[in-house]
Structure formats: structure tokens, C-alpha cells
Design an enzyme around this catalytic site. Sequence first.
Site, short mmCIF file in Angstrom:
data_model
loop_
_atom_site.label_atom_id
_atom_site.label_comp_id
_atom_site.label_asym_id
_atom_site.label_seq_id
_atom_site.Cartn_x
_atom_site.Cartn_y
_atom_site.Cartn_z
N ASN A 415 0.33 84.43 56.11
CA ASN A 415 -0.60 83.28 56.53
C ASN A 415 -0.20 82.43 57.90
O ASN A 415 1.53 81.68 57.31
CB ASN A 415 -1.46 82.39 55.82
CG ASN A 415 -1.65 81.04 55.85
OD1 ASN A 415 -2.92 81.30 56.16
ND2 ASN A 415 -1.74 80.07 55.87
N GLU A 416 -0.45 82.30 58.50
CA GLU A 416 -0.14 81.56 59.49
C GLU A 416 1.22 81.03 59.97
O GLU A 416 1.70 80.66 60.26
CB GLU A 416 -0.36 80.19 59.44
CG GLU A 416 -2.02 80.05 59.41
CD GLU A 416 -2.81 78.76 59.34
OE1 GLU A 416 -2.04 78.10 59.57
OE2 GLU A 416 -3.83 78.52 59.29
N ASN A 465 -7.72 82.76 60.72
CA ASN A 465 -7.90 81.49 60.13
C ASN A 465 -8.82 80.78 61.14
O ASN A 465 -7.86 80.56 62.51
CB ASN A 465 -6.99 80.33 59.84
CG ASN A 465 -6.59 81.35 58.60
OD1 ASN A 465 -6.62 82.00 57.96
ND2 ASN A 465 -5.00 80.68 58.27
N TYR A 471 -11.84 71.35 64.34
CA TYR A 471 -10.18 71.40 64.74
C TYR A 471 -10.49 72.29 66.61
O TYR A 471 -9.92 73.44 66.97
CB TYR A 471 -9.30 71.93 64.32
CG TYR A 471 -9.02 71.50 63.37
CD1 TYR A 471 -8.18 70.17 62.98
CD2 TYR A 471 -8.41 72.03 62.46
CE1 TYR A 471 -7.60 69.98 61.44
CE2 TYR A 471 -7.54 72.22 60.67
CZ TYR A 471 -7.83 70.77 60.68
OH TYR A 471 -7.60 70.35 58.83
N TRP A 550 -12.64 77.82 53.31
CA TRP A 550 -11.47 77.39 53.29
C TRP A 550 -12.24 76.08 53.09
O TRP A 550 -12.74 75.37 53.98
CB TRP A 550 -10.77 77.07 54.49
CG TRP A 550 -9.28 76.39 53.86
CD1 TRP A 550 -9.37 75.04 54.52
CD2 TRP A 550 -8.18 76.60 53.13
NE1 TRP A 550 -8.02 75.15 53.96
CE2 TRP A 550 -7.67 76.41 52.92
CE3 TRP A 550 -7.89 78.57 52.26
CZ2 TRP A 550 -6.64 76.69 52.35
CZ3 TRP A 550 -7.65 78.40 51.60
CH2 TRP A 550 -6.34 77.07 51.25
N LYS A 571 -11.25 70.08 52.55
CA LYS A 571 -12.44 70.69 53.05
C LYS A 571 -13.08 71.62 51.69
O LYS A 571 -14.07 72.15 51.93
CB LYS A 571 -11.26 72.02 53.53
CG LYS A 571 -11.13 71.22 54.86
CD LYS A 571 -10.29 72.47 56.05
CE LYS A 571 -10.12 71.62 57.16
NZ LYS A 571 -8.69 71.02 56.78
#
Length: 685
Positions: A415-416, A465, A471, A550, A571
Site C-alpha cells: 500500500n502506497e 488511493n 486532499y 476509506w 474518515k
Amino acid sequence: MKRKLIPALTTCLLTIVFHVFGADTRTILNLDAGWNFHFSYDIRKNAPLQQVTLPHTWNATDVMKGELQYYRGTGIYNRQLAYNPEWKNKRVFLYFEGANSVADVLVNNKFVTAHKGGYTAFCAEITGYLNSSANNAITVQVSNAARMDVLPLSGDFNVFGGLHRSVWLIVTNQNCITPLDYASPGVYIRPAHADSALANVNVQTKLSLLQPGHQLEVRTIIKDATQTIVAEHTASAGNEQSVEQTLQITQPHFWSGRRDPYLYQVTVQLYQDHQLVDEVIQPLGLRTFKIDANTGFTLNGSHLDLHGFGMHEDVKGRGSALLPADRRASMDLILESGATAMRLTHYPHGNYFYQLADSSGIIVWTEIPLVGPGGYTGTGFINSPELKAQARQLLTEMIRQQYNHPSILFWGLFNELKLDYDDPAPYLAELQALAKKEDSSRIITCATFLDSDYFNTVSDVIAWNKYYGWYGGTFSDIGAWADAMHRKFPGKPIGVSEYGAGANIQQHQEVLKAPDASGNFHPEEWQTAYHEANWQQLNARPFVWGKFVWVLSDFSSAIRMEGNVNGLNDKGLVTYDRKTKKDAFYFYKANWSKAPMLYLTEKRAAQRTTTNITVKAYTNAYHATLYINGKQISTAPRDAIGRVIWENVKLQPGKNKIVVQAAISGIQLQDSCIRTVNNVLKRVK
């Protein structure tokens, strides 16, 4: 044959068995009770001991103190184990569902084993360490200290220290189905072919044989949901450590997700000189699946829209030390929403949740904790032999331990990850090859946030994502982004692995205005509008193979100082204590669920400064009727995303009762609230 009873908590155990027999097969005992705990830094001779019951974490409450640092160190667990004379000539194993993050196990003050990684199970034989004439001391030293050779290296979530999952004692005969193959069940079920007429099922059984000179046979039985035998096969084991069998099921019943989560039961028995000496029971779900870059996901030949949530193992007051009731509560929320799939982030979750997914028909993406820092500082990957070995270990453990769950269709690699440090792509290709070697039947995926094709070759499919409207960017950007990615990579199936916005249920706004995501004001109305707009864009694009909100519920994260609650990622569509569903939860329920529902939004925004308002309800009815202070206003239709909206509704100064009504197939639905018109909007800080 005398049958022994097992505590109800057996449902938490990796599905080694669903029941056990007497001393001639295996016995499984729960060891969650009776532990003493103290921190390792307390070196006083008579340090006070805390009596605890597993699952346990020492970070259950300290992560919510609004401090960036929470305790990441070492704790020591001790308990006594009374020797049972029935264990003579038997083998005894300790099975840990999860110790976060590094564990050293000692029996009678002698080192037995160590394990790195807090989210996968491990098993060790302790037969030779036991004292048959006295109680036996079990000591487990556990550390969640940050280390560069233990995943995760970083992440927007807390690493809860402790024995945060259950511990079990397994007693077997000298010859047994092994519990030592990466703490797997020792049985691997592979549906090799399935159509409406016939299903071929390959079963591999791994054995641990310490007593040679016997005639050994492996008998495998498949039963349908009525416990009727539909296939069986017996094979000679000889002195082999692995036995392969193929069984056939005629006119098979398919596992079809939520529509029909049909499960068979596979029983594997080990016979020694014609006597049953061991038995393991596993689930079997027959299904076919694939993903197309243009049409999305297909299950058993029919398109299925994969939509659901990401989820952490984290509940207020308990952290990651979840009880079975906590996992059932999460599943109840998932099923209520109408979700079809879940991404279990950012690590393998407790086995009981996979069992719930099997029986409920929820399709699962589960992943190893190779987690990058996303927009934060820190590393998610370093090109060190120790870290790479650990990732390989965790991937192997995850796949082997959860291999037989039909709900799992996706193995996740990372992930990321960022490219600021060592380049992870060459190593990710190695992980992809390892995952395919361990299990060629499932889909390998990953979650990135980099709008490039850099990671496109390291997994079968890819997901991003994206947080447009939270953001930076605007609500509509996610649709334009998805179209651009689809044009750029026309042959690559793409999904959305995360999208979401924060919300504090005590904070509200009458006029939508983008808040500062890192600030202290996270109005619930903005989260609601965010999800309405993002879902409208994503739902219109069937090529997006998966859409994962999310996140299901708020969770603790020490790095977060926002939304007027420190240490919380807000969130979630449900609050951290799981007691309140935010408006956005009901939005998805109106779009995903077939159960009749009607929900009036903005109930918590009870104070208003103007007499002219917009009233909005979510429903899966065709239309709804609005009443203000007992007077019918109008009936309005549901729009394409489950909303019924009344503009310019006139309220009177003071209190107003708002009622909405609808009907579905003769079922009458109603929801209501009170809104008070004042001169000043009260914002709860």
C-alpha cells in the site's frame, strides 16, 4: 469414541478443526485465560503483575491521549500450564493467532521459538520442553518497538503491542497432519475445474511423521451443506510427508457471493493401522472469477460490482485486541450497508473474520503490511536482505494460513509505496512471483497513489488511493482521473482502493464549504457531499473493478491531530465506538442494499439560522413524501444515487418537526427529526 467439548472461543482459531474427538485424535484447548502481564522495563524484584485475558494489548487506551508517541516497547506475559497425563506419548504445540510485533516464546524458562510479524499466526512444538510431573511456565516476551526488519515500517495506523489475538494448545498423536507448515491447517484445497456438471477438487495434505513403521492412509470426505457426503477418496500415505488427492463433485453448487454463499465441508482424516489418529476440517467454496479491463469483475460468469470498505482491526477501548463479538459487529455493519467486498487493511486480519466472510458471501482483498507512508515522511521499503526476507515470510504465512477461504479472491502486495528511497519495483516482482508460486488461482493486486504505470507490472491488477475533494481537487475529479487512467492503460484492470473524507459527528455546516483536511473542523455534511459525488462518478464507470470506501469506521492514529479529536482518523462512516452511523453510511445503504430503507439526513445538525432549508433523505424506494409540522409538503422522486431532495423548504422560527415517509412492497417507512431555527449557528468544537 468419547467426544471432548471445546470452548466457544474455538471459532477464533485458524480453521484447523471445527470439532475434535477424544484422545485418539487431536485436542485443541483455548489458553486465553490466566495470564499475568508486566512491562519489561519494570525490573523490580516483586513487580506488580496485571492479570489479563487474551486478546490483550497494552495500547488499548494510551493511543488516544493526543500524544504523537505511544508506548512501543516490550511486555512480558506469563501463565501456568498444568500437565495432563493423557498427553503422554502425544505431541503438544502452542499456536499463536497473533503477537504484535515480535515474540519470543519460552517454556519452563527455555527458549522455544521466535516470530517476527504481528498479524500472522505461528506455531511451535513444545513437547520436549514440558515437565510431566508439575505445572509448566509459559513465558511470551512481546515487543512492538519500531524495527527496520519488521513490517510495517510506517503507516497511518497504530501498531498495538501484545498478544492481541488468541493462543491455543494443540495435542496430537506422533503422526499427524502438520500444524507446523507456516501455522497453516496443513491442508490445501484447490478447486481445479468447475462447471455446472462437474467440479474437480485437488486436496494436498501435509503430514508430520515421527513414528515410522505403520500403515498410513489419508481419507478425504466432502460434504454438502446438508452434511451429505458427495465425494470421498482414500490414498496410501506410506512415509510421504505430502499426499495429493483429486475428488469429483457432480452437479456442484457454486459459492456466489452474497447472493448464495454456499459452502461445502472438507474433512481430511489420517488413519494409522486402520485407526483414526487425526482430523482436520476446512471450508470449500466452488467459484470462478476474472477481471476484465473494460467490464470489471465477473463471478461465476456474471458481472458483480465489487464495492465496500477498507477496515482496520481497531475498536475504541480495545484497540486491535478484538473479541469475536467485535468482528461480528463489523460484519453486521458491512452486510447492512449492502457491500459486496472488503479490503482488509493493511495487514492480514484475524481468522474469524475470514470465516464470517465465507459464510456471508463477502469477497475479500487481504494484504501484507508492506505499507508506505503515503504523504508522510518515513520509509515503507528499504532494500535490505532482512526486510525482504520478512516480507517473503509474511506473504507465505498469509497465503498458506488463509488458503482455503473461498471469500479471499485477492492477495495484496503493498500500500502506497513511495519512490523517495530504494526502488521497490524489482523486489515487488519477486513477491508477485512468490505469490503466484504459492497460489496461482487468485488475483494479485496492490494499492498505489502514484499516477503512473511504474507499478503496473508487479501485480495482475492495480488500484489507486484517491481523495479528490478532501486532499485537494474537486468532487468531480475522480471521474476524469479514472477515464484518463483507463485511456492511458487500456489493458490494465484498474480499481479505487481508497476514497474518503473525514467527519466529526458533532461538527456541522449549513452551507457547504471545503474544510481544511488537516484542520480542526471536519463537518459531517462535507463528508456526505464528498461520498455522494465520488460514488456518482465511480458508479458510472463499470471498468473500475473495485470501489473501496476509506474507511468503515474511525480508527486511532497517533499522527493525526485534526477534526477536533487528536489521535483519530475520522474518515470512518461509523464512529470509533461503533455506536453511531454517519449520514454517509446511509447513503451507501440506499445505493447498495436491497433491504427497504429510508433515512432523513442531517439529524445532528439540529440548529439552523435560516427558515429556508433543503431537506434530503436517502431511500431505495421510488419516491418519498415530506411533512413539516404535520403538514404535507410534497412527494418527490428518488434520483439515480438514492436521494430524495426538497429545495427551499420553509420552516418557522423555533422548533420544527420534519417527517419523511415512503413505502416499498407494502412496507411503510418513516423517519423524522427536530430542527430549531435560531439566530446563530452553533458549531461544536
